[in-house]
Design a protein around this motif. Structure first.
Motif, PDB file in Angstrom:
ATOM      1  N   PHE A 136      -6.693  -4.654  -6.462  1.00  0.00           N
ATOM      2  CA  PHE A 136      -7.005  -5.007  -5.087  1.00  0.00           C
ATOM      3  C   PHE A 136      -5.891  -4.386  -4.042  1.00  0.00           C
ATOM      4  O   PHE A 136      -6.050  -3.871  -2.972  1.00  0.00           O
ATOM      5  CB  PHE A 136      -7.103  -6.499  -4.813  1.00  0.00           C
ATOM      6  CG  PHE A 136      -7.331  -7.149  -3.481  1.00  0.00           C
ATOM      7  CD1 PHE A 136      -8.385  -6.540  -2.703  1.00  0.00           C
ATOM      8  CD2 PHE A 136      -6.621  -7.951  -2.938  1.00  0.00           C
ATOM      9  CE1 PHE A 136      -8.353  -6.869  -1.311  1.00  0.00           C
ATOM     10  CE2 PHE A 136      -6.654  -8.504  -1.576  1.00  0.00           C
ATOM     11  CZ  PHE A 136      -7.685  -8.155  -1.093  1.00  0.00           C
ATOM     12  N   LEU A 137      -4.738  -4.637  -4.652  1.00  0.00           N
ATOM     13  CA  LEU A 137      -3.395  -4.214  -3.748  1.00  0.00           C
ATOM     14  C   LEU A 137      -3.033  -2.527  -3.788  1.00  0.00           C
ATOM     15  O   LEU A 137      -2.219  -2.211  -2.915  1.00  0.00           O
ATOM     16  CB  LEU A 137      -2.247  -4.909  -4.267  1.00  0.00           C
ATOM     17  CG  LEU A 137      -2.188  -6.487  -4.152  1.00  0.00           C
ATOM     18  CD1 LEU A 137      -0.919  -6.829  -4.624  1.00  0.00           C
ATOM     19  CD2 LEU A 137      -2.408  -6.976  -2.735  1.00  0.00           C
ATOM     20  N   SER A 138      -3.810  -1.864  -4.753  1.00  0.00           N
ATOM     21  CA  SER A 138      -3.414  -0.637  -5.002  1.00  0.00           C
ATOM     22  C   SER A 138      -3.388   0.456  -3.881  1.00  0.00           C
ATOM     23  O   SER A 138      -2.996   1.591  -3.860  1.00  0.00           O
ATOM     24  CB  SER A 138      -4.221  -0.065  -6.200  1.00  0.00           C
ATOM     25  OG  SER A 138      -5.567   0.000  -5.883  1.00  0.00           O
ATOM     26  N   THR A 139      -4.360  -0.019  -2.791  1.00  0.00           N
ATOM     27  CA  THR A 139      -4.371   0.915  -1.706  1.00  0.00           C
ATOM     28  C   THR A 139      -3.671   0.782  -0.747  1.00  0.00           C
ATOM     29  O   THR A 139      -3.691   1.528   0.576  1.00  0.00           O
ATOM     30  CB  THR A 139      -6.015   0.815  -1.079  1.00  0.00           C
ATOM     31  OG1 THR A 139      -6.276  -0.425  -0.611  1.00  0.00           O
ATOM     32  CG2 THR A 139      -7.001   1.322  -2.083  1.00  0.00           C
ATOM     33  N   ALA A 140      -2.674  -0.186  -0.624  1.00  0.00           N
ATOM     34  CA  ALA A 140      -1.544  -0.204   0.285  1.00  0.00           C
ATOM     35  C   ALA A 140      -0.466   0.753  -0.030  1.00  0.00           C
ATOM     36  O   ALA A 140      -0.444   1.471  -0.923  1.00  0.00           O
ATOM     37  CB  ALA A 140      -1.155  -1.763   0.281  1.00  0.00           C
ATOM     38  N   ASP A 141       0.203   0.853   0.952  1.00  0.00           N
ATOM     39  CA  ASP A 141       1.570   2.096   0.971  1.00  0.00           C
ATOM     40  C   ASP A 141       2.605   1.273   0.295  1.00  0.00           C
ATOM     41  O   ASP A 141       3.377   2.154  -0.438  1.00  0.00           O
ATOM     42  CB  ASP A 141       1.734   2.461   2.415  1.00  0.00           C
ATOM     43  CG  ASP A 141       0.734   3.311   3.094  1.00  0.00           C
ATOM     44  OD1 ASP A 141       0.412   4.189   2.432  1.00  0.00           O
ATOM     45  OD2 ASP A 141       0.008   2.603   3.883  1.00  0.00           O
ATOM     46  N   ALA A 142       2.931   0.016   0.200  1.00  0.00           N
ATOM     47  CA  ALA A 142       3.849  -0.451  -0.250  1.00  0.00           C
ATOM     48  C   ALA A 142       3.710  -1.932  -0.315  1.00  0.00           C
ATOM     49  O   ALA A 142       3.128  -2.484   0.373  1.00  0.00           O
ATOM     50  CB  ALA A 142       5.233  -0.177   0.552  1.00  0.00           C
ATOM     51  N   ALA A 143       4.475  -2.756  -1.237  1.00  0.00           N
ATOM     52  CA  ALA A 143       4.544  -4.217  -1.395  1.00  0.00           C
ATOM     53  C   ALA A 143       5.657  -4.658  -1.122  1.00  0.00           C
ATOM     54  O   ALA A 143       6.759  -4.387  -1.633  1.00  0.00           O
ATOM     55  CB  ALA A 143       3.698  -4.647  -2.826  1.00  0.00           C
ATOM     56  N   VAL A 144       5.720  -5.918  -0.510  1.00  0.00           N
ATOM     57  CA  VAL A 144       6.917  -6.682  -0.301  1.00  0.00           C
ATOM     58  C   VAL A 144       7.297  -8.008  -0.970  1.00  0.00           C
ATOM     59  O   VAL A 144       6.155  -8.837  -1.127  1.00  0.00           O
ATOM     60  CB  VAL A 144       7.079  -6.802   1.244  1.00  0.00           C
ATOM     61  CG1 VAL A 144       8.116  -7.352   1.674  1.00  0.00           C
ATOM     62  CG2 VAL A 144       6.723  -5.513   2.014  1.00  0.00           C
ATOM     63  N   SER A 145       8.327  -8.298  -1.570  1.00  0.00           N
ATOM     64  CA  SER A 145       8.960  -9.669  -2.078  1.00  0.00           C
ATOM     65  C   SER A 145      10.101 -10.259  -1.170  1.00  0.00           C
ATOM     66  O   SER A 145      11.177  -9.424  -1.493  1.00  0.00           O
ATOM     67  CB  SER A 145       9.095  -9.478  -3.529  1.00  0.00           C
ATOM     68  OG  SER A 145       9.399 -10.607  -3.851  1.00  0.00           O
TER      69      SER A 145
END
Length: 549
Positions: free
Chosen positions: A411-420
């Protein structure tokens, strides 16, 4: 089926042994517990998972071949002692309890309401007259008395509330002296005086565990450690050999304390019962080291990471919609910069840093995958919405519902980056979170705050940028660096062994090895139920990331 105990409990024929798992919640929202139960059952163990029912009835269902039983847990010992004993010795004007204060306030309101009724009835046209007269002269004294009494009751009620607030935190000098007294005189047994509600867990689960006569008890987290330890002692004393595995999810001394008794009480509870464990599991090498020091463990705990399931079972995916498209839900094309965040929202998760950063990045959008299945937002979501509206970035923030845990990476894979963007807290510093592994399996460049364990891993692998927690300017710098050259960070995922280690399938192998070591002679099936698993990738000792992730 084969009969396995005198009370008629049965276990499947060919089972490798019976495992009772314990958790102090309703199971449905605890992915680690669900994954542990399912994978153990798939590996051939007879698994019964006990949790807490939110009704007065036992609730049952299955997770794969593991049986879930939610047991009612009455909580008569959870009442605060200041409510049972009274408040007047803390404040002379206070009522002996808040219940008495509420009763007296309502009583006075009723009195004044009745006086108003008598006055109105004396003036009103139509049939009927009040049983007592309502002339102004006759009501003058009762009204004055009711008004004075109302003020007096209000004064005492306010004193009651103030006294209760003080007692709720147990932070007065006298409270602290009492806590210290019990710690000094009782030591590890101090929880009996500080947090007697812990007995409610023991009393709710004991008979259910004992009836099953398990070969192994897997106690999740600190509250159920005590329940599991006491069950193991009883069974051993009755001549039934049983092993106890403690799965330490968090560092208890680093947890938020709800009041002054909460932390020392739970630390004492954990310390008293940790010694009965035959093996300890935890979520990171850093926490494993602290547990060794804190409880003088003879063996370093095993590490079983909170990694995602990459090969869901057929019953998990049955009747579930295909994985949705993240960008489609946000209404964005593939060229619009999109940052993803997945998880709950509360003040220490740092989501406000992401929102404030949007002011300085006018072309960037944020997807917050943060709506629970119930559709009811987390309490802190309202403040985030207020911040979004205040900054005028509502058109670039997309709040979306959770998806099944096995769908998160895709589901998240089409984002450009992920944030924590986590804040600095002891337990944040010690482990790699679920979202870290989900982001990694999505092969996304990461932007993470400088909490120790996660920052060290990101710097080691080169899969992202680290920023100073709660520093919006540094966060913006990190995001811009990642968006400017995403391939540089995605390159880390070209290592085939990296992501293979960060799966629940790999962690399940470690878990099964622990069970097998504790119960010699239990042979694992050649292949669990048509679901392939990678070879073991972790050493039992959990001495470092290279051998445990």
């Amino acid at each position: 089926m084969e009969l396995d105990s005198a009370d008629g409990q049965r276990r499947p024929k060919g089972s490798r042994g019976r495992i009772v798992m314990l958790v102090d919640n309703g199971v449905r929202n605890d992915s680690r517990v669900q994954k542990s139960a399912r994978s153990a059952a798939e590996a051939g163990w007879d698994v019964i998972l006990f949790g807490i029912s939110n009704t007065r009835e036992i609730q049952t269902w299955n997770i794969g071949d593991a049986e879930v039983r939610l047991v009612p847990k009455p909580s008569p010992l959870s009442h605060r002692r200041q409510e049972l004993k009274g408040l007047r010795y803390r404040s002379p004007l206070a009522y002996r309890s808040s219940d008495v204060a509420s009763f007296r306030k309502q009583q006075v309101k009723a009195w004044r309401a009745d006086l108003r009724f008598r006055a109105a009835a004396a003036k009103a046209d139509g049939p009927g007259r009040p049983s007592a007269g309502g002339s102004p002269a006759r009501l003058m004294v009762p009204k004055a008395a009711a008004k004075a009494t109302s003020k007096w009751v209000g004064l005492r009620s306010r004193a009651t509330r103030r006294a209760k607030r003080k007692r709720t935190k147990f932070d007065t000098p006298l409270d602290k002296a009492i806590i210290k007294f019990w710690q000094v005189t009782k030591g590890e047994r101090a929880w009996r005086k500080l947090l007697p509600y812990l007995w409610d867990y023991e009393l709710a689960f004991a008979k259910h565990i004992d009836e099953l006569e398990p070969d192994l008890i897997h106690a999740h987290d600190f509250r159920m450690l005590g329940v599991g330890a006491r069950a193991a002692v009883r069974l051993r004393a009755a001549g039934h050999p049983v092993k106890l595995v403690w799965d330490a999810h968090e560092f208890v001394p680093g947890l938020h304390s709800h009041h002054e008794r909460w932390l020392p009480g739970h630390v004492a509870w954990e310390k008293e019962h940790a010694v009965f464990s035959d093996a300890v599991i935890t979520v990171s090498p850093s926490l494993a080291e602290l547990l060794v020091k804190g409880h003088k463990l003879k063996e370093t705990p095993y590490v079983v990471l909170n990694a995602p399931v990459m090969q869901p079972a057929p019953d998990e995916v049955a009747d579930v919609d295909p994985t949705p498209d993240l960008r489609e839900l946000c209404g964005l094309d593939k060229d619009t910069p999109l940052l993803a965040y997945c998880g709950g929202i509360n003040p220490v998760r740092g989501v406000e840093t992401m929102i404030e950063g949007l002011v300085k990045m006018p072309d960037v959008h944020v997807a917050l995958v943060s709506l629970p299945p119930s559709g009811k937002p987390f309490p802190a979501t309202a403040k985030i919405i207020e911040l979004i509206e205040e900054l005028g970035v509502g058109d670039r923030v997309h709040v979306l519902p959770f998806v099944p845990h096995w769908q998160v990476p895709e589901f998240l894979s089409t984002a450009d980056a992920a944030v924590s963007p986590l804040h600095h807290l002891p337990n944040h510093e010690l482990a790699l979170s679920n979202k870290f592994f989900e982001y990694s399996q999505a092969r996304l460049p990461l932007v993470v705050s400088d909490i120790r364990t996660m920052a060290e891993m990101v710097e080691r692998t080169g899969q992202g940028e680290v920023f100073k927690a709660q520093d919006v300017d540094d966060y913006v710098r990190a995001v811009r660096a990642v968006l400017a050259n995403p391939d540089r960070y995605r390159k880390a995922y070209e290592d085939p062994e990296l992501l293979a280690k960060w799966t629940w399938e790999a962690q399940a192998v470690v878990l099964d090895e622990i069970y097998s070591r504790l119960l010699p002679g239990t042979e694992a099936p050649a292949a669990p139920k048509d679901r392939s698993r990678p070879a073991p990738t972790a050493e039992p000792e959990g001495s470092g990331y290279e051998s445990t992730v």
